[in-house]
Write a protein that holds these residues in place. Structure first.
Motif, PDB file in Angstrom:
ATOM      1  N   ALA A  45      64.714 -40.167 -58.466  1.00 58.61           N
ATOM      2  CA  ALA A  45      65.647 -39.319 -57.720  1.00 58.61           C
ATOM      3  C   ALA A  45      65.632 -37.896 -58.273  1.00 58.61           C
ATOM      4  CB  ALA A  45      67.060 -39.892 -57.797  1.00 58.61           C
ATOM      5  N   ALA A  46      65.358 -36.935 -57.407  1.00 60.15           N
ATOM      6  CA  ALA A  46      65.356 -35.534 -57.831  1.00 60.15           C
ATOM      7  C   ALA A  46      66.760 -35.074 -58.194  1.00 60.15           C
ATOM      8  CB  ALA A  46      64.787 -34.653 -56.719  1.00 60.15           C
ATOM      9  N   ARG A  47      67.769 -35.642 -57.518  1.00 52.10           N
ATOM     10  CA  ARG A  47      69.166 -35.356 -57.827  1.00 52.10           C
ATOM     11  C   ARG A  47      69.921 -36.676 -57.927  1.00 52.10           C
ATOM     12  NH1 ARG A  47      71.759 -32.295 -53.246  1.00 52.10           N
ATOM     13  NH2 ARG A  47      70.775 -34.045 -52.117  1.00 52.10           N
ATOM     14  N   TYR A  48      71.031 -36.659 -58.628  1.00 53.36           N
ATOM     15  CA  TYR A  48      71.835 -37.874 -58.743  1.00 53.36           C
ATOM     16  C   TYR A  48      72.224 -38.389 -57.366  1.00 53.36           C
ATOM     17  CZ  TYR A  48      75.434 -41.052 -60.542  1.00 53.36           C
ATOM     18  OH  TYR A  48      76.189 -42.167 -60.847  1.00 53.36           O
ATOM     19  N   GLU A  49      72.531 -37.456 -56.461  1.00 52.51           N
ATOM     20  CA  GLU A  49      72.968 -37.828 -55.114  1.00 52.51           C
ATOM     21  C   GLU A  49      71.855 -38.509 -54.313  1.00 52.51           C
ATOM     22  OE1 GLU A  49      75.341 -34.671 -56.847  1.00 52.51           O
ATOM     23  OE2 GLU A  49      73.184 -34.836 -56.465  1.00 52.51           O
ATOM     24  N   ASP A  50      70.607 -38.353 -54.744  1.00 48.87           N
ATOM     25  CA  ASP A  50      69.477 -38.940 -54.026  1.00 48.87           C
ATOM     26  C   ASP A  50      69.143 -40.357 -54.498  1.00 48.87           C
ATOM     27  OD1 ASP A  50      69.212 -36.519 -52.682  1.00 48.87           O
ATOM     28  OD2 ASP A  50      67.806 -35.722 -54.163  1.00 48.87           O
ATOM     29  N   THR A  51      69.876 -40.863 -55.473  1.00 47.90           N
ATOM     30  CA  THR A  51      69.572 -42.183 -56.037  1.00 47.90           C
ATOM     31  C   THR A  51      69.702 -43.275 -54.975  1.00 47.90           C
ATOM     32  OG1 THR A  51      70.461 -41.435 -58.167  1.00 47.90           O
ATOM     33  CG2 THR A  51      70.142 -43.804 -57.884  1.00 47.90           C
ATOM     34  N   ASP A  52      68.749 -44.176 -54.955  1.00 48.43           N
ATOM     35  CA  ASP A  52      68.765 -45.293 -54.004  1.00 48.43           C
ATOM     36  C   ASP A  52      69.616 -46.430 -54.578  1.00 48.43           C
ATOM     37  OD1 ASP A  52      68.294 -47.318 -52.195  1.00 48.43           O
ATOM     38  OD2 ASP A  52      66.123 -47.049 -52.128  1.00 48.43           O
ATOM     39  N   TRP A  53      70.934 -46.300 -54.423  1.00 51.11           N
ATOM     40  CA  TRP A  53      71.842 -47.265 -55.024  1.00 51.11           C
ATOM     41  C   TRP A  53      71.721 -48.644 -54.379  1.00 51.11           C
ATOM     42  CZ3 TRP A  53      73.499 -46.209 -59.574  1.00 51.11           C
ATOM     43  CH2 TRP A  53      73.707 -44.882 -59.944  1.00 51.11           C
ATOM     44  N   ALA A  89      76.720 -49.683 -60.483  1.00 55.86           N
ATOM     45  CA  ALA A  89      75.886 -49.328 -59.326  1.00 55.86           C
ATOM     46  C   ALA A  89      76.625 -49.604 -58.028  1.00 55.86           C
ATOM     47  CB  ALA A  89      74.571 -50.106 -59.379  1.00 55.86           C
ATOM     48  N   LEU A  90      77.356 -50.706 -57.973  1.00 52.93           N
ATOM     49  CA  LEU A  90      78.102 -51.064 -56.760  1.00 52.93           C
ATOM     50  C   LEU A  90      79.154 -50.005 -56.440  1.00 52.93           C
ATOM     51  CD1 LEU A  90      78.440 -53.365 -54.650  1.00 52.93           C
ATOM     52  CD2 LEU A  90      80.280 -54.261 -56.121  1.00 52.93           C
ATOM     53  N   ALA A  91      79.772 -49.444 -57.469  1.00 52.18           N
ATOM     54  CA  ALA A  91      80.774 -48.397 -57.257  1.00 52.18           C
ATOM     55  C   ALA A  91      80.160 -47.164 -56.615  1.00 52.18           C
ATOM     56  CB  ALA A  91      81.421 -48.026 -58.587  1.00 52.18           C
ATOM     57  N   GLU A  92      78.911 -46.865 -56.963  1.00 49.57           N
ATOM     58  CA  GLU A  92      78.234 -45.726 -56.351  1.00 49.57           C
ATOM     59  C   GLU A  92      77.870 -46.022 -54.898  1.00 49.57           C
ATOM     60  OE1 GLU A  92      77.936 -42.861 -57.649  1.00 49.57           O
ATOM     61  OE2 GLU A  92      78.456 -43.287 -59.743  1.00 49.57           O
ATOM     62  N   LEU A  93      77.616 -47.290 -54.605  1.00 48.94           N
ATOM     63  CA  LEU A  93      77.204 -47.671 -53.254  1.00 48.94           C
ATOM     64  C   LEU A  93      78.394 -47.862 -52.318  1.00 48.94           C
ATOM     65  CD1 LEU A  93      74.789 -48.516 -51.418  1.00 48.94           C
ATOM     66  CD2 LEU A  93      75.197 -50.873 -52.178  1.00 48.94           C
ATOM     67  N   GLN A  94      79.442 -48.530 -52.811  1.00 45.88           N
ATOM     68  CA  GLN A  94      80.563 -48.905 -51.943  1.00 45.88           C
ATOM     69  C   GLN A  94      81.882 -48.237 -52.310  1.00 45.88           C
ATOM     70  OE1 GLN A  94      80.852 -53.205 -51.813  1.00 45.88           O
ATOM     71  NE2 GLN A  94      78.734 -53.461 -51.112  1.00 45.88           N
ATOM     72  N   GLY A  95      81.884 -47.449 -53.375  1.00 47.94           N
ATOM     73  CA  GLY A  95      83.100 -46.765 -53.767  1.00 47.94           C
ATOM     74  C   GLY A  95      83.693 -47.337 -55.040  1.00 47.94           C
ATOM     75  N   PRO A  96      84.501 -46.538 -55.780  1.00 51.07           N
ATOM     76  CA  PRO A  96      85.031 -46.963 -57.077  1.00 51.07           C
ATOM     77  C   PRO A  96      85.925 -48.199 -56.997  1.00 51.07           C
ATOM     78  CG  PRO A  96      86.082 -44.932 -56.334  1.00 51.07           C
ATOM     79  CD  PRO A  96      84.929 -45.176 -55.429  1.00 51.07           C
ATOM     80  N   GLY A  97      86.603 -48.399 -55.872  1.00 55.84           N
ATOM     81  CA  GLY A  97      87.452 -49.581 -55.753  1.00 55.84           C
ATOM     82  C   GLY A  97      86.664 -50.872 -55.839  1.00 55.84           C
TER      83      GLY A  97
END
Length: 391
Positions: free
Chosen positions: A284-292, A318-326
């Motif tokens: 990932a070039a940026r954190y936001e580009d990560t394939d979670w 990783a799940l928090a990045e994909l579906q949210g912190p909750g």
């Protein structure tokens, strides 16, 4: 003084391994290397540090060991055999031989790890005791029992043959990764990262048909590639905040190539899956580009192979990045009892609580993490997070 100590740390593992090969006695090897260090502490400040400090320590330790065995009944026989043994052996594999000896299945798991960290990585008795959360007396007895078992059971000092290797490999790979992480967690022992990578390269070259060894090498390289961006303390800069231009892209290219080659063999094991996860982070070039999504799927497979709370924790992050912190926090709450003494659980909870704008709860989580952190950099980092997050 500092240069003497650094040279001793660098030389300890290779020197002990060489002397074990030559003399077949772990205690003799340890004592001789320690005597060489004492001699260096006396001579080097006066005479100057030799051009090859590590070589000097190895040679001095070997001479000391020769003096000791000459006093014994078998002394002449042993010293007569030294030259022939040196010609027969492959010194580059000495440390791997020693690791397989330390990780023999006849030894208990905690004894395998402690003895390897002592002999190969050169950790001191106080460091080992602190790492295992036991007293120095308990750790000393553990090491003595392990060395006695090797001697009493006549455990061979060699790399296993093809038929034995698969059953013996996992323990050695796990300890190699532990040696790497010991260096990654302690900047004063950062040299252990390079040593672990070197030994894993040797092992992977010896057994190219074993994809887990290649997978571990890929995992180490991908982790090591990001170290320059983590700050002076090693844990001071989170992944999402790192300057990715500081990453070592040559190491990333090599690690990703190895990880991809492992995946194509379709014999995935835990180290290969972890390498694949790190390869995705590095892609990932940026954190936001990560394939979670892909990372969570790899963690799903890893969790089936290694159903441990630490793997579940990493999957939750990783799940928090994909579906949210909750979503991540819900999983972490199920791990709270098992991982209460693990600072990374509280660091992850602090981040997720902060994202939910629960600042007081986040600060409390960071403070708990600081209280149980095992390294000074981690403690300082979490204390800073608690202070900056609190209301």
């Amino acid at each position: 003084m500092e240069e003497v100590e650094r040279a001793f740390r660098d030389a300890h593992g290779p020197a002990v391994a060489t002397l074990v090969r030559l003399f077949g006695d772990i205690s003799l090897a340890e004592d001789a290397v320690q005597d060489a260090f004492v001699t260096a502490m006396d001579r080097w400040p006066r005479d100057g540090v030799p051009e090859n400090p590590a070589g000097w320590i190895v040679t001095t330790a070997r001479n000391r060991a020769v003096d000791v065995v000459r006093r014994n009944a078998r002394g002449r026989e042993l010293t007569r055999d030294l030259a022939a043994d040196q010609l027969r052996a492959e010194p580059d594999n000495d440390q791997l031989r020693l690791m397989f000896t330390c990780c023999h299945p006849a030894l208990r798991g905690e004894h395998q790890v402690a003895l390897t960290l002592r002999l190969v990585a050169g950790l001191t008795l106080p460091e080992l005791a602190a790492g295992f959360l036991v007293s120095e007396e308990t750790m000393s007895k553990r090491l003595v029992r392990a060395k006695y078992k090797i001697k009493a059971a006549q455990i061979p000092y060699r790399i296993p043959g093809d038929t034995e290797l698969p059953g013996r490999l996992r323990a050695v790979l796990s300890v190699l990764y532990l040696v790497y992480n010991t260096g990654a967690d302690d900047r004063d022992r950062a040299y252990l990262c390079a040593e672990a990578i070197r030994l894993t390269r040797q092992l992977a070259a010896l057994i190219p048909a074993e994809p887990e060894a290649v997978g571990l090498l890929a995992l180490m390289l991908l982790n090591d590639a990001r170290r320059p961006a983590r700050g002076d303390q090693g844990v001071g800069v989170l992944l999402q905040d790192q300057d990715r231009s500081l990453w070592d892209h040559a190491l990333i290219d090599e690690g990703q190539t190895l990880a991809l080659a492992c995946i194509r063999r379709r014999r995935l094991g835990p180290f290969q899956l972890q390498a694949a996860i790190q390869a995705l982070h590095c892609a990932a070039a940026r954190y936001e580009d990560t394939d979670w999504g892909a990372i969570v799927r790899f963690y799903d497979r890893l969790l089936k192979m290694m159903p441990t709370p630490v793997v579940a924790l990493n999957r939750a992050i990783a799940l928090a990045e994909l579906q949210g912190p909750g979503a991540g926090l819900a999983v972490l709450d199920t791990l709270a009892d098992e991982l209460d003494d693990y600072h990374m659980l509280h660091a992850a909870r602090g981040r997720m609580l902060s994202q939910l704008d629960l600042r007081a709860e986040a600060a409390s989580a960071y403070a708990r993490g600081a209280a149980v952190a095992r390294t000074e950099p981690a403690r300082i980092f979490l204390e800073d997070q608690a202070a900056s997050t609190g209301v």
